[in-house]
Motif scaffolding. Sequence first.
Motif, PDB file in Angstrom:
ATOM      1  N   UNK A   1       0.835  -1.195   0.000  1.00  7.87           N
ATOM      2  CA  UNK A   1       0.000   0.000   0.000  1.00  7.87           C
ATOM      3  C   UNK A   1       0.873   1.249   0.000  1.00  7.87           C
ATOM      4  N   UNK A   2       0.490   2.247  -0.786  1.00  5.07           N
ATOM      5  CA  UNK A   2       1.221   3.507  -0.862  1.00  5.07           C
ATOM      6  C   UNK A   2       0.224   4.668  -0.852  1.00  5.07           C
ATOM      7  N   UNK A   3       0.748   5.876  -0.922  1.00  7.02           N
ATOM      8  CA  UNK A   3      -0.079   7.087  -1.027  1.00  7.02           C
ATOM      9  C   UNK A   3      -1.156   7.127   0.040  1.00  7.02           C
ATOM     10  N   UNK A   4      -0.710   7.009   1.309  1.00  4.98           N
ATOM     11  CA  UNK A   4      -1.630   7.085   2.443  1.00  4.98           C
ATOM     12  C   UNK A   4      -2.726   6.026   2.339  1.00  4.98           C
ATOM     13  N   UNK A   5      -2.321   4.824   1.922  1.00  6.48           N
ATOM     14  CA  UNK A   5      -3.215   3.662   1.832  1.00  6.48           C
ATOM     15  C   UNK A   5      -4.321   3.846   0.797  1.00  6.48           C
ATOM     16  N   UNK A   6      -4.093   4.688  -0.201  1.00  9.71           N
ATOM     17  CA  UNK A   6      -5.100   4.873  -1.245  1.00  9.71           C
ATOM     18  C   UNK A   6      -4.719   4.171  -2.541  1.00  9.71           C
ATOM     19  N   UNK A   7      -3.534   3.580  -2.605  1.00  5.39           N
ATOM     20  CA  UNK A   7      -3.066   2.882  -3.801  1.00  5.39           C
ATOM     21  C   UNK A   7      -2.407   1.581  -3.373  1.00  5.39           C
ATOM     22  N   UNK A   8      -2.715   0.490  -4.075  1.00 12.14           N
ATOM     23  CA  UNK A   8      -2.055  -0.782  -3.805  1.00 12.14           C
ATOM     24  C   UNK A   8      -1.338  -1.232  -5.075  1.00 12.14           C
ATOM     25  N   UNK A   9      -0.081  -1.636  -4.921  1.00 11.70           N
ATOM     26  CA  UNK A   9       0.711  -2.128  -6.044  1.00 11.70           C
ATOM     27  C   UNK A   9       0.426  -3.613  -6.251  1.00 11.70           C
ATOM     28  N   UNK A  10       0.189  -3.996  -7.488  1.00 13.48           N
ATOM     29  CA  UNK A  10      -0.113  -5.396  -7.813  1.00 13.48           C
ATOM     30  C   UNK A  10       0.835  -5.868  -8.910  1.00 13.48           C
ATOM     31  N   UNK A  11       1.557  -6.955  -8.632  1.00 16.64           N
ATOM     32  CA  UNK A  11       2.447  -7.558  -9.629  1.00 16.64           C
ATOM     33  C   UNK A  11       1.579  -8.224 -10.691  1.00 16.64           C
ATOM     34  N   UNK A  12       1.678  -7.742 -11.940  1.00 14.89           N
ATOM     35  CA  UNK A  12       0.726  -8.172 -12.960  1.00 14.89           C
ATOM     36  C   UNK A  12       1.257  -9.202 -13.959  1.00 14.89           C
ATOM     37  N   UNK A  13       2.528  -9.581 -13.848  1.00 20.78           N
ATOM     38  CA  UNK A  13       3.104 -10.487 -14.847  1.00 20.78           C
ATOM     39  C   UNK A  13       2.860 -11.950 -14.468  1.00 20.78           C
TER      40      UNK A  13
END
Length: 334
Positions: free
Chosen positions: A174-186
């Motif tokens: 989680x980033x940006x004050x818990x407003x964005x989650x990074x997802x590995x898409x490959x």
Amino acid sequence: METHELDECLYKYPISATVQNSVIDELWGAEGLDDTGEKSRNISLLSYFDYYAERVQRNLLAGHEFGLQNHADIVWVGQSEPSDMDDAIDLCASLLTMTEVEFKQNLATRLSGRTPLVWEENSLQDLLDHHFAPQTQLCADNGKLGKLFTARNLDRISGISIKWTTNLTDHLRLTDDDRVVLVFQCASFLKLQDSLGRTLLPKSLMKETLNTLALLFPSTDEPTREWLQKQRKSASIDAQLNKCGALRTRERRIENFSIWHDRLVILKQAFDESQPASISQWWFDRRNTVQWYTFWIAVLVFAMTMFFGLVQSVLAAIQVYISYKNIRSGRQLM
């Protein structure tokens, strides 16, 4: 090794299909394949080679000149351990594992926002085994990951945006004050690695990461597939992402995950604690059915009250108007 295919310039883009196949054969050749290896060759690795080209270009732009001119050089370094080529080793280690491996964090990584794996001692295998060890320190208030816990609903219900990443280290962060989650898409890369008999990445990591993708992008969920189609219009997303299957009820529990356990706990908590901020979010938010019905019944009662109030006001106005007309008519007769 037939080097004429791999002699193509490293910085030429796009990378031809012939070169891609040769790179795959040399880095993870037939010796590393198990009984299902032949099947894995049918999986498209376009997203992997998008990452491959981007990673090579980023090192070029950062000014790293370490003598690698073509794809054969990449394969050579990937199959050897030269002690005087730290940047080249970092590059090849990253390409082998789709993680940002570095001897020390450089400016390019800081600017990219990717989380690096700092490799200062021991083997690359030891580094990966240590970093991707089980992380189960956090406890979940509710360990059930229901059917609503999908990437599409994270976005439309809780307002947590999905940001695609090709850095496995950043998966579910989680980033940006818990407003964005990074997802590995490959997903295609994970499936290839899972099919190999020998790989640097822990086998458990591939299986568990694919399960998290099956959790967030269930292949049986038509709305999720439609949502992914819309996402592909603005981003390059692996075609295998919505082909990871779907988890059964007993499999959708946090205790079934160990490597990504703590990140799932944090993400689930952010999802549960989020409050609808718009009418559309209130409509789609079915996490608490009692609350949902209570809210919409209140909205319906309010709307009906306003409607009948408006009707009464209109009727009263009409009555006043009719009375006024009658009074005027009576005066004219007199």
